[in-house]
Design a protein around this motif. Structure first.
Motif, PDB file in Angstrom:
ATOM      1  N   ILE A 256      12.901 107.442 -21.105  1.00  0.00           N
ATOM      2  CA  ILE A 256      14.105 107.440 -21.934  1.00  0.00           C
ATOM      3  C   ILE A 256      14.457 106.016 -22.344  1.00  0.00           C
ATOM      4  O   ILE A 256      13.944 105.046 -21.794  1.00  0.00           O
ATOM      5  N   ASP A 257      15.337 105.912 -23.333  1.00  0.00           N
ATOM      6  CA  ASP A 257      15.863 104.615 -23.799  1.00  0.00           C
ATOM      7  C   ASP A 257      14.763 103.678 -24.290  1.00  0.00           C
ATOM      8  O   ASP A 257      14.879 102.450 -24.208  1.00  0.00           O
ATOM      9  N   LYS A 258      13.688 104.240 -24.819  1.00  0.00           N
ATOM     10  CA  LYS A 258      12.635 103.414 -25.385  1.00  0.00           C
ATOM     11  C   LYS A 258      13.042 102.941 -26.788  1.00  0.00           C
ATOM     12  O   LYS A 258      13.483 103.756 -27.604  1.00  0.00           O
ATOM     13  N   LYS A 259      12.883 101.655 -27.051  1.00  0.00           N
ATOM     14  CA  LYS A 259      13.196 101.080 -28.355  1.00  0.00           C
ATOM     15  C   LYS A 259      11.904 100.524 -28.959  1.00  0.00           C
ATOM     16  O   LYS A 259      11.283  99.619 -28.389  1.00  0.00           O
ATOM     17  N   ILE A 260      11.490 101.073 -30.084  1.00  0.00           N
ATOM     18  CA  ILE A 260      10.266 100.624 -30.746  1.00  0.00           C
ATOM     19  C   ILE A 260      10.668  99.945 -32.046  1.00  0.00           C
ATOM     20  O   ILE A 260      10.946 100.597 -33.059  1.00  0.00           O
ATOM     21  N   LYS A 261      10.662  98.609 -31.994  1.00  0.00           N
ATOM     22  CA  LYS A 261      11.133  97.829 -33.141  1.00  0.00           C
ATOM     23  C   LYS A 261       9.992  97.149 -33.888  1.00  0.00           C
ATOM     24  O   LYS A 261      10.191  96.645 -34.988  1.00  0.00           O
ATOM     25  N   ASN A 262       8.796  97.124 -33.264  1.00  0.00           N
ATOM     26  CA  ASN A 262       7.675  96.423 -33.885  1.00  0.00           C
ATOM     27  C   ASN A 262       6.356  96.997 -33.370  1.00  0.00           C
ATOM     28  O   ASN A 262       6.340  97.899 -32.520  1.00  0.00           O
ATOM     29  N   GLU A 263       5.241  96.459 -33.869  1.00  0.00           N
ATOM     30  CA  GLU A 263       3.921  96.960 -33.497  1.00  0.00           C
ATOM     31  C   GLU A 263       3.648  96.796 -32.001  1.00  0.00           C
ATOM     32  O   GLU A 263       2.982  97.633 -31.387  1.00  0.00           O
ATOM     33  N   ASN A 264       4.157  95.733 -31.412  1.00  0.00           N
ATOM     34  CA  ASN A 264       3.937  95.496 -29.986  1.00  0.00           C
ATOM     35  C   ASN A 264       4.624  96.554 -29.137  1.00  0.00           C
ATOM     36  O   ASN A 264       4.039  97.096 -28.190  1.00  0.00           O
ATOM     37  N   TYR A 266       5.382  99.515 -30.173  1.00  0.00           N
ATOM     38  CA  TYR A 266       4.633 100.730 -30.494  1.00  0.00           C
ATOM     39  C   TYR A 266       3.425 100.856 -29.565  1.00  0.00           C
ATOM     40  O   TYR A 266       3.207 101.892 -28.919  1.00  0.00           O
ATOM     41  N   LYS A 267       2.627  99.783 -29.489  1.00  0.00           N
ATOM     42  CA  LYS A 267       1.401  99.805 -28.688  1.00  0.00           C
ATOM     43  C   LYS A 267       1.706 100.039 -27.211  1.00  0.00           C
ATOM     44  O   LYS A 267       1.034 100.846 -26.548  1.00  0.00           O
ATOM     45  N   VAL A 270       2.728 103.754 -26.560  1.00  0.00           N
ATOM     46  CA  VAL A 270       1.576 104.654 -26.629  1.00  0.00           C
ATOM     47  C   VAL A 270       0.693 104.484 -25.395  1.00  0.00           C
ATOM     48  O   VAL A 270       0.233 105.471 -24.793  1.00  0.00           O
ATOM     49  N   GLU A 271       0.464 103.250 -24.984  1.00  0.00           N
ATOM     50  CA  GLU A 271      -0.359 102.998 -23.792  1.00  0.00           C
ATOM     51  C   GLU A 271       0.282 103.571 -22.535  1.00  0.00           C
ATOM     52  O   GLU A 271      -0.412 104.113 -21.663  1.00  0.00           O
ATOM     53  N   GLU A 272       1.605 103.481 -22.448  1.00  0.00           N
ATOM     54  CA  GLU A 272       2.305 104.059 -21.294  1.00  0.00           C
ATOM     55  C   GLU A 272       2.152 105.571 -21.271  1.00  0.00           C
ATOM     56  O   GLU A 272       1.896 106.164 -20.219  1.00  0.00           O
ATOM     57  N   LEU A 273       2.286 106.188 -22.438  1.00  0.00           N
ATOM     58  CA  LEU A 273       2.104 107.641 -22.516  1.00  0.00           C
ATOM     59  C   LEU A 273       0.672 108.033 -22.166  1.00  0.00           C
ATOM     60  O   LEU A 273       0.443 109.022 -21.467  1.00  0.00           O
ATOM     61  N   GLN A 274      -0.280 107.273 -22.631  1.00  0.00           N
ATOM     62  CA  GLN A 274      -1.690 107.563 -22.318  1.00  0.00           C
ATOM     63  C   GLN A 274      -1.965 107.421 -20.828  1.00  0.00           C
ATOM     64  O   GLN A 274      -2.727 108.205 -20.244  1.00  0.00           O
ATOM     65  N   SER A 275      -1.336 106.446 -20.195  1.00  0.00           N
ATOM     66  CA  SER A 275      -1.550 106.228 -18.760  1.00  0.00           C
ATOM     67  C   SER A 275      -1.004 107.377 -17.926  1.00  0.00           C
ATOM     68  O   SER A 275      -1.421 107.570 -16.782  1.00  0.00           O
ATOM     69  N   LEU A 276      -0.071 108.133 -18.493  1.00  0.00           N
ATOM     70  CA  LEU A 276       0.547 109.244 -17.765  1.00  0.00           C
ATOM     71  C   LEU A 276      -0.247 110.543 -17.912  1.00  0.00           C
ATOM     72  O   LEU A 276       0.122 111.560 -17.306  1.00  0.00           O
ATOM     73  N   GLN A 277      -1.298 110.529 -18.698  1.00  0.00           N
ATOM     74  CA  GLN A 277      -2.072 111.758 -18.921  1.00  0.00           C
ATOM     75  C   GLN A 277      -2.851 112.166 -17.681  1.00  0.00           C
ATOM     76  O   GLN A 277      -3.325 113.305 -17.593  1.00  0.00           O
ATOM     77  N   ASP A 278      -3.012 111.255 -16.717  1.00  0.00           N
ATOM     78  CA  ASP A 278      -3.691 111.613 -15.470  1.00  0.00           C
ATOM     79  C   ASP A 278      -2.797 112.439 -14.555  1.00  0.00           C
ATOM     80  O   ASP A 278      -3.276 113.060 -13.603  1.00  0.00           O
ATOM     81  N   ILE A 289      12.964 104.447 -32.958  1.00  0.00           N
ATOM     82  CA  ILE A 289      11.875 103.740 -33.615  1.00  0.00           C
ATOM     83  C   ILE A 289      12.283 103.362 -35.038  1.00  0.00           C
ATOM     84  O   ILE A 289      13.028 104.100 -35.699  1.00  0.00           O
ATOM     85  N   VAL A 290      11.771 102.216 -35.488  1.00  0.00           N
ATOM     86  CA  VAL A 290      12.085 101.788 -36.850  1.00  0.00           C
ATOM     87  C   VAL A 290      11.401 102.717 -37.850  1.00  0.00           C
ATOM     88  O   VAL A 290      10.348 103.307 -37.567  1.00  0.00           O
ATOM     89  N   GLU A 291      12.004 102.807 -39.020  1.00  0.00           N
ATOM     90  CA  GLU A 291      11.583 103.759 -40.050  1.00  0.00           C
ATOM     91  C   GLU A 291      10.107 103.639 -40.415  1.00  0.00           C
ATOM     92  O   GLU A 291       9.391 104.638 -40.511  1.00  0.00           O
ATOM     93  N   ASN A 292       9.613 102.425 -40.590  1.00  0.00           N
ATOM     94  CA  ASN A 292       8.248 102.258 -41.107  1.00  0.00           C
ATOM     95  C   ASN A 292       7.159 102.648 -40.099  1.00  0.00           C
ATOM     96  O   ASN A 292       6.002 102.831 -40.477  1.00  0.00           O
ATOM     97  N   LEU A 293       7.516 102.797 -38.831  1.00  0.00           N
ATOM     98  CA  LEU A 293       6.534 103.188 -37.812  1.00  0.00           C
ATOM     99  C   LEU A 293       6.670 104.650 -37.391  1.00  0.00           C
ATOM    100  O   LEU A 293       5.841 105.144 -36.610  1.00  0.00           O
ATOM    101  N   PHE A 294       7.682 105.312 -37.905  1.00  0.00           N
ATOM    102  CA  PHE A 294       8.009 106.650 -37.403  1.00  0.00           C
ATOM    103  C   PHE A 294       6.853 107.644 -37.574  1.00  0.00           C
ATOM    104  O   PHE A 294       6.439 108.304 -36.623  1.00  0.00           O
TER     105      PHE A 294
END
Length: 372
Positions: A256-264, A266-267, A270-278, A289-294
């Protein structure tokens, strides 16, 4: 002599209207039961809201019976009060605890007309069931009788299911000073965050066991800090707050409370979500998240979450909610639950009013007759 204090399982609750979240809540309850059997306490106390609804679905009843029958097989009795979610809104409807008692017999002890029980001729256990605000004076009368009946016992426990100040500084129904001051353990339900407070010069403990799973996103930070599960108490010697131990269960991950303001940002997300797939269970995600990355972010994480709720933010960080994988009804129901209102009643009334149901007034009348 050991006891377990549990509360607020809310069996049958379907967070986000998802089968997976309903099953999570069953699994957390049964994990608690398995841990209790490993510990083999002398008895279990339950401070209410075993069910999410006074008319629980078949799977909720099946889960409750499965767990409580395991306790019965191990000769572990359970003392159980009604929470606000367990009590029928109409006088004509039966209580689900009645069915449980027919199956479980004397291994399940409730607190209706009889406000107390005694375990093994040694431990006095009093119980006051949930009541609405205007019926609190009757609760004070019950407390007086419980206090009087307990005088000959040295080991004493009291169960309740209300909002109590100072744990809830606003919208509380009772105060901590309303309770008898010579009970060893005052065992609360209704508040989903765990709490332990020494009272009576440290000789007694006032407790909320908390819920056994995450029922609302508002509980996530407390879960990270204090966990979910139940309390294990020991009455063998001198009793104080050190006689209580937390026993935890593992819940699905919420980000929760994730703020995605830039490419960093964003990355990293996504990496945190991928790490939870195990993990066995996909996480739940709340983020801004900012509009241009949505669009690209929404596509990339589609298979990485069980459920996601994303808000767009502009460059000035002014937020506007995007309803993503959610319906207005789901958000409305979650809002009602966060406000600690009766979800079934409020949402039921909302649906009737939308449909111009001529029985709306009767529906409200039945509810208030049953509760007020």
């Amino acid at each position: 002599m050991q006891f377990v204090h549990m509360a607020d399982n809310h069996l049958g609750y379907r967070q986000y209207n998802l089968d997976e979240r309903e099953n999570d809540i069953y699994e957390s309850f049964l994990e608690c039961i398995d841990k209790i059997i490993e510990i083999r306490p002398d008895f279990v106390i339950h401070s209410g809201d075993l069910f999410e609804s006074p008319q629980p679905p078949v799977n909720a009843i099946r889960c409750a019976m499965e767990g409580l029958l395991k306790l019965k097989e191990k000769n572990i009795p359970i003392y159980l009060i009604h929470g606000n979610h367990d009590i029928p809104k109409s006088q004509q409807k039966g209580k689900p605890f009645g069915l449980l008692k027919k199956i479980l017999g004397n291994s399940l002890l409730t607190f209706g007309k009889n406000k107390s029980h005694v375990f093994n001729s040694e431990v006095f256990i009093g119980g006051i069931e949930y009541v609405s605000q205007n019926k609190i004076p009757k609760t004070y009368e019950d407390l007086e009788k419980i206090n009087s009946d307990s005088k000959d016992y040295k080991k004493k426990i009291l169960l309740f299911h209300q909002s109590v100040s100072p744990f809830i500084p606003q919208s509380f129904e009772m105060q901590i000073t309303d309770f008898p001051d010579d009970f060893n353990y005052i065992a609360g339900g209704h508040i989903h965050q765990r709490a332990l407070k020494p009272i009576n010069d440290g000789n007694s403990v006032f407790s909320y066991a908390g819920s056994t799973d995450i029922m609302s996103v508002s509980e996530v930070n407390d879960y990270k800090k204090n966990g979910k599960g139940f309390y294990l108490g020991d009455l063998s010697g001198d009793f104080d707050i050190n006689s209580i131990q937390k026993i935890d269960v593992e819940c699905r991950t919420f980000l929760i409370d994730k703020k995605i303001k830039n490419e960093n940002d964003y990355k990293k997300t996504v990496e945190e979500l991928q790490s939870l797939q195990d993990e066995k269970k996909k996480p739940v995600l709340y983020c801004d998240i900012v509009e241009n990355l949505f669009n690209s972010f929404n596509d990339e994480i589609a298979d990485l979450t069980l459920y996601k709720r994303i808000s767009r933010i502009d460059e000035n960080l002014e937020e506007s909610l995007i309803i993503n994988e959610s319906s207005i009804e789901e958000i409305f129901q979650e809002y009602i639950k966060n406000k600690e209102m009766d979800v079934n009643f409020v949402y039921g009334l909302y649906k009737k009013l939308l449909e111009n149901d001529c029985d709306s007034l009767l529906y409200v009348n039945d509810y208030f007759k049953g509760n007020y």
